[in-house]
Design a protein around this motif. Structure first.
Motif, PDB file in Angstrom:
ATOM      1  N   LEU A 102       1.003   4.124  -2.898  1.00 25.94           N
ATOM      2  CA  LEU A 102       0.674   5.524  -2.602  1.00 25.94           C
ATOM      3  C   LEU A 102       1.836   6.445  -2.973  1.00 25.94           C
ATOM      4  N   SER A 153       1.627   9.238  -5.844  1.00 25.34           N
ATOM      5  CA  SER A 153       1.857  10.649  -5.499  1.00 25.34           C
ATOM      6  C   SER A 153       2.858  11.269  -6.454  1.00 25.34           C
ATOM      7  N   GLY A 189      -7.601  11.463  -1.695  1.00 27.97           N
ATOM      8  CA  GLY A 189      -7.146  12.718  -1.104  1.00 27.97           C
ATOM      9  C   GLY A 189      -5.995  13.306  -1.893  1.00 27.97           C
ATOM     10  N   ARG A 190      -5.071  12.432  -2.289  1.00 27.53           N
ATOM     11  CA  ARG A 190      -3.915  12.920  -3.051  1.00 27.53           C
ATOM     12  C   ARG A 190      -4.318  13.360  -4.456  1.00 27.53           C
ATOM     13  N   ARG A 215       0.826  -1.217   0.000  1.00 26.96           N
ATOM     14  CA  ARG A 215       0.000   0.000   0.000  1.00 26.96           C
ATOM     15  C   ARG A 215       0.855   1.260   0.000  1.00 26.96           C
ATOM     16  N   GLN A 236      -9.552   6.049  -0.021  1.00 22.07           N
ATOM     17  CA  GLN A 236      -9.732   7.416   0.487  1.00 22.07           C
ATOM     18  C   GLN A 236      -8.405   8.159   0.526  1.00 22.07           C
ATOM     19  N   GLU A 237      -7.392   7.438   0.963  1.00 21.61           N
ATOM     20  CA  GLU A 237      -6.058   8.045   1.025  1.00 21.61           C
ATOM     21  C   GLU A 237      -5.615   8.496  -0.371  1.00 21.61           C
ATOM     22  N   ALA A 261     -10.255   2.502   3.015  1.00 20.43           N
ATOM     23  CA  ALA A 261      -9.282   3.418   3.623  1.00 20.43           C
ATOM     24  C   ALA A 261      -8.192   3.790   2.622  1.00 20.43           C
ATOM     25  N   LEU A 262      -7.694   2.761   1.903  1.00 20.98           N
ATOM     26  CA  LEU A 262      -6.642   3.024   0.912  1.00 20.98           C
ATOM     27  C   LEU A 262      -7.175   3.935  -0.202  1.00 20.98           C
TER      28      LEU A 262
END
Lengths: 335, 449
Positions: free
Chosen positions: B33, B37, B187-188, B29, B183-184, B180-181
Motif C-alpha cells: 500500500l 501510494s 480508495g487511494r 500488505r 478496497q483500501e 479489504a486490501l
C-alpha cells in the motif's frame, strides 16, 4: 560524407566563420530543395560543423564570442531544417527533449528533437538549462511517452540525474545521450536512465524498447554519491582553495603561465571540480579522464606549461581528496 | 501463458495460521500500500495515473484488471493482463445506466464492491457480461477461466465516478481480507485519479490564460536582427512582469521592453494590457515619447482597478530606422527604465542617458527622446532590472559585470549577445531555486540588405 557536396560544406563553414545567418540558411535550403535527407543535414553537416566550432574554441582559435555567434547561426540552420520536417500524422510516440540545469548547449538537444520528429515522433523541446522542478510541471501537463535528456558537459550530469528522478517519479521513462554520458550506456544507467543512445539516429531504436510506465528510481546510495553531495555543498570554498594553491604551486615551479588568464584558470578549476563530482556520482573514472584531457588541450592552446594540469590534479588530491576517500581513489585512477 | 503459480500480495497463507505468518502478511500488505501510494502520487496527469493504477494492481492483486472511467461522451475501459503488463488495451463504451441491477451502473449507484464468478464451461453470466465489454477485453477475462471477478467503486470526494474490476484465474478467489486490501488500494487510486483530473482541468484553464500573456514570437524583421530572452521568476507558468514587443514595417520598426512592478499572474495581466495599449497607440503616432505618454495615461485612467502593487511599470521604447548598409538610426524614450547599452563593433560599450517618469505615477507625464546612430555591426541592448539586480554569492550582478560581459561579445550578433547574458545571469544567481525576479533582455542590430 553521404549526400552533402563539398562545396556546400565549405559554404556552411564559411557562414559559421563569418556569423552569417543568411548564408547558412541559404546553404541548408538549397540542400533541402535538392532532396538531401533532413537528418543527414542535421547530423552530418550542422552537428559536424558545430563540433569543429567547439574544437576551435578549445584550441583558442575562436573567442567565446565567436563560438556563440557561430552557434547562433547553427540554431537558425536547425530551425530551417525543422520547418521542413512535417509533423508526423500518426506519431510513433511523444518525446519531450530536455537539457538538464546548467546545460547551456541547447543546439545538440534541438538536433535530437528535430531528428526524432523526422523519425516519426511528436516532440517538444524545452530549451537550454531546464530545472527539474520546471520539467515536472511540463510532464504533468504534457504526459510524454519518454523524456530525452541531453548532456554535453559533466557539470550538468548531477542535474541530469534530477531530470531522471523527476520523470521516473511521474512514471515516465528516460533516454539519455550526449557527450557527457560517454560512449557506452554505463553512465546513463548508473544515473537511473531507462536507456542510452549513442546518436539521435540510434535513439529511435532505443525508444522502441522502453517500457511505457516505469517505477520511481531508487536513491543513489553508494559512497561516491554521498561524497558528490559533500563536494556540491563545499564547491565555492573548495574552488577558491584549489585555485590559490594551484597558482602558488605553478609559481613555485616557475610555470606561472596562467598570469593574465584569470577567467581560464577559474574555468579550469570549475571544470575539474565538476568532472570530479560527476565521476563520483556515476562512479566512473572515465568522466574525470575525459575532463582532464579536455583541460590539457584547452590550456596547452593558451600556452600553458605541460605540468599545469597534472599540478591541478595533485592540488585536487591534496584538498578534496584528503577528506573524501572515493574522490581520492578516482583522482589516483585518472593516471 | 500463466504457467507459473502466482502468489498475490498478502494472499492468506495456506494451512495452519500462526502469528508470525499473519504478521508477515500484514507487513506485506502495508508495504504494498505504501509503495502503491507513492507511485500514485508521482504524477498529476490523469492518463499516467490511470496506467500506474493498473500497474500497482496487476500482478500484485490480480491477473487482470480493468478501469472504467467516464469520458465526455461515454466511458472508457482500460485493461492489462499479468502476462503483458505493458500492453494497455483501451475500449470506448456507452455510459452505464445508473442503478441498473447488475454491472457498473449498480456499483456506481451503491458505491459497494461486487463479487462474481465465471465457470470453466464458457457460460458467461449476465453480471459478467454487463461488467466486461464483449471483444478483446472479455476474451482476456475468459482466458482466465474459471475466474473470480471483483468490481470495486472508485470513490473520491463523495462521488463514485468509475470502477476498477479485478480478475483472478483458476478459481483463486477473493477472501474477505483480499477484498479489504483491494478496497483500501482502490480508495487511494480514486483519490489519485480525482486529484489528477482536478489538476488537469485547472492546468488547462491556466495554460490558455498564460499563453495569451507570454512573450510573443518575434516577427520577421528584414533589415533588423533581434535576439530576445526572458526568464520568469514564476517558472512553471512562464509568465511574469517583464515583457517586450516588436512591430512596425520594413525600414521602420518599433521595439518595446518593460517591467511591471510585482510578479506572477497579477503582473502578467498588466503586461498584456501594456502591449495592447502601445500597439493601439502606434496606429496614430509611432514616436516613442508619444507611445509612452499614451501608455502612462491609460494606466492612470485604469489605476483604480488594478492590484495596488501592480499599477506601475517601467518601459523603454525605441523606434528603429534601418539603412541598406546595416546601419541604424534609433530614437528612444524611457519611462523610469534602466538605461540601454550600445555595444559598438569595436568593443566600446556606451550607456544611453535616456530618462523619464515611470508609467502609472503622474497623470500628465511627458517623455523626452534621445537619438543614437548605430554603424553596421553595432548593437543596442535593452534589459530589465532583473539583470543587474540578480543576486549571487558576490552580491548584485551589477552594471559593471554586464558592461564587461557585453564588451566581449562585440560584433557577435544580437542572438549570441542575449544568450550570453541569459547564461551569465542564470549561472551567477545559482541553480535550483531559479531567479527571484523576472529577467528580460533584447538586443538588436542592423543587417545589410
Amino acid at each position: 560524407m553521404s549526400g552533402i557536396p563539398e562545396e556546400a560544406r565549405e559554404n556552411y563553414a564559411k557562414a559559421l566563420d563569418a556569423a552569417d545567418r543568411r548564408l547558412a540558411v541559404e546553404v541548408v535550403n538549397e540542400l533541402l530543395a535538392d532532396g538531401v535527407d533532413p537528418v543527414v543535414l542535421l547530423l552530418d553537416l550542422i552537428a559536424l560543423a558545430q563540433e569543429l566550432v567547439g574544437e576551435r574554441w578549445q584550441s583558442g582559435e575562436y573567442s567565446v564570442a565567436q563560438e556563440h555567434a557561430a552557434t547562433a547561426v547553427s540554431e537558425a540552420a536547425v530551425a530551417t531544417v525543422g520547418a521542413w520536417i512535417p509533423e508526423p500524422v500518426e506519431p510513433l510516440g511523444y518525446a519531450v527533449v530536455a537539457c538538464a540545469e546548467r546545460e547551456w548547449h541547447a543546439l545538440a538537444a534541438r538536433i535530437v528533437a528535430e531528428s526524432l520528429r523526422h523519425l516519426g515522433w511528436r516532440t517538444t523541446f524545452l530549451g537550454a538549462s531546464t530545472p527539474a522542478q520546471h520539467l515536472a510541471g511540463y510532464l504533468h501537463r504534457l504526459d510524454p511517452d519518454v523524456v530525452a535528456v541531453s548532456c554535453s558537459m559533466p557539470a550538468a550530469l548531477p542535474a541530469a540525474r534530477r531530470i531522471i528522478e523527476a520523470a521516473a517519479e511521474a512514471g515516465i521513462p528516460t533516454i539519455a545521450g550526449g557527450r557527457a554520458f560517454g560512449s557506452d550506456p554505463s553512465r546513463a544507467l548508473a544515473l537511473g536512465a531507462s536507456g542510452w543512445a549513442a546518436s539521435p539516429r540510434e535513439a529511435g531504436n532505443v525508444l522502441a524498447t522502453l517500457r511505457p510506465v516505469v517505477e520511481p528510481v531508487p536513491a543513489l546510495a553508494h559512497a561516491g554519491a554521498e561524497e558528490q553531495a559533500e563536494l556540491l555543498i563545499r564547491n565555492r570554498e573548495l574552488a577558491a582553495q584549489v585555485l590559490s594553491k594551484w597558482l602558488t604551486a605553478l609559481g613555485e615551479i616557475g610555470a606561472d603561465c596562467l598570469v593574465g588568464l584569470d577567467a581560464e584558470a577559474e574555468y579550469a578549476v570549475d571544470h575539474a571540480l565538476h568532472a570530479l563530482a560527476a565521476a563520483l556520482l556515476t562512479d566512473d573514472v572515465m568522466v574525470l579522464r575525459d575532463g582532464r584531457d579536455w583541460l590539457t588541450t584547452l590550456l596547452a592552446a593558451r600556452g600553458c606549461h605541460q605540468t599545469a594540469v597534472p599540478t591541478l590534479w595533485e592540488v585536487l588530491s591534496r584538498t578534496a581528496g584528503s577528506q573524501l576517500p572515493v574522490a581520492a581513489r578516482l583522482l589516483r585512477e585518472t593516471d | 501463458m500463466f504457467e507459473q503459480p502466482v502468489r498475490y500480495v498478502a494472499q492468506a497463507p495456506l494451512g495452519q495460521l500462526d502469528d508470525s505468518a499473519l504478521l508477515a502478511t500484514a507487513r506485506e500488505r502495508a508495504a504494498h500500500l505504501a509503495e502503491a501510494s507513492k507511485q500514485l502520487a508521482g504524477s498529476l496527469n490523469p492518463e499516467r495515473t490511470l496506467r500506474r493504477a493498473l500497474h500497482v494492481t496487476v500482478p500484485a492483486l490480480a491477473d487482470w484488471a480493468q478501469l472504467m472511467m467516464p469520458t465526455r461522451t461515454g466511458v472508457r475501459f482500460t485493461a492489462i493482463r499479468a502476462d503483458a503488463p505493458d500492453r494497455f488495451v483501451t475500449v470506448e463504451g456507452a455510459r452505464p445506466v445508473l442503478g441498473e441491477v447488475s454491472g457498473h451502473g449498480r456499483v456506481l449507484a451503491t458505491g459497494r464492491p461486487e463479487l462474481m464468478h465465471v465457470l470453466a464451461d464458457g457460460h458467461v453470466p449476465e453480471s459478467v457480461a454487463a461488467t466486461v465489454p464483449a471483444g478483446v477485453l472479455r476474451d482476456g477475462v475468459l482466458g482466465l477461466r474459471p475466474a473470480d471477478l471483483l468490481v470495486l467503486p472508485l470513490t473520491g470526494r463523495g462521488t463514485t465516478f468509475g470502477t476498477l474490476t479485478l480478475a483472478r484465474r483458476a478459481g483463486r478467489g477473493f477472501e474477505p481480507e483480499d477484498v479489504a486490501l483491494a478496497q483500501e488500494l482502490t480508495g487511494r487510486i480514486a483519490i489519485a485519479i480525482d486529484t489528477a483530473r482536478i489538476y488537469a482541468e485547472q492546468a488547462r484553464v491556466a495554460e490558455v490564460l498564460a499563453a495569451s500573456l507570454r512573450a510573443p514570437e518575434l516577427p520577421d524583421t528584414p533589415g533588423l536582427a533581434i535576439g530576445a530572452r526572458m526568464r520568469a521568476a514564476m517558472h512553471t507558468a512562464e509568465i511574469g512582469g517583464d515583457f517586450f514587443d516588436v512591430f512596425g514595417e520594413p525600414g521602420d520598426w518599433s521595439v518595446l521592453l518593460g517591467d511591471v512592478a510585482g510578479k506572477g499572474a497579477e503582473a502578467a495581466i498588466l503586461t498584456g494590457q501594456a502591449r495592447h495599449t502601445v500597439r493601439g497607440a502606434a496606429y496614430f503616432d509611432r514616436n516613442p515619447s508619444e507611445l509612452l505618454r499614451v501608455l502612462n495615461a491609460a494606466l492612470i485612467a485604469d489605476g483604480g482597478r488594478g492590484e495596488p502593487a501592480t499599477r506601475f511599470l517601467t518601459a523603454i521604447c525605441a523606434r528603429v530606422r534601418t539603412a541598406p548598409d546595416g546601419g541604424l538610426s534609433v530614437t528612444l524614450a524611457s519611462a523610469g527604465h534602466p538605461r540601454p547599452l550600445i555595444v559598438r563593433r569595436s568593443g566600446v560599450v556606451e550607456d544611453v542617458p535616456v530618462k523619464g517618469l515611470l508609467c502609472g505615477a503622474l497623470p500628465d507625464a511627458r517623455y523626452a527622446e534621445v537619438r543614437r546612430e548605430l554603424a553596421p555591426g553595432d548593437m543596442m541592448l535593452l534589459f530589465t532590472d532583473g539583470v543587474p539586480d540578480a543576486v549571487g554569492a558576490a552580491g548584485r550582478y551589477g552594471l559593471g559585470r554586464l558592461s564587461q560581459l557585453v564588451a566581449g561579445y562585440a560584433g557577435s550578433g544580437p542572438h549570441a549577445l542575449v544568450e550570453a547574458i541569459d547564461i551569465a545571469v542564470a549561472e551567477y544567481s545559482g541553480t535550483g531555486i531559479g531567479p527571484t525576479d523576472d529577467v528580460a533582455v533584447l538586443a538588436f542590430g542592423g543587417v545589410k540588405q
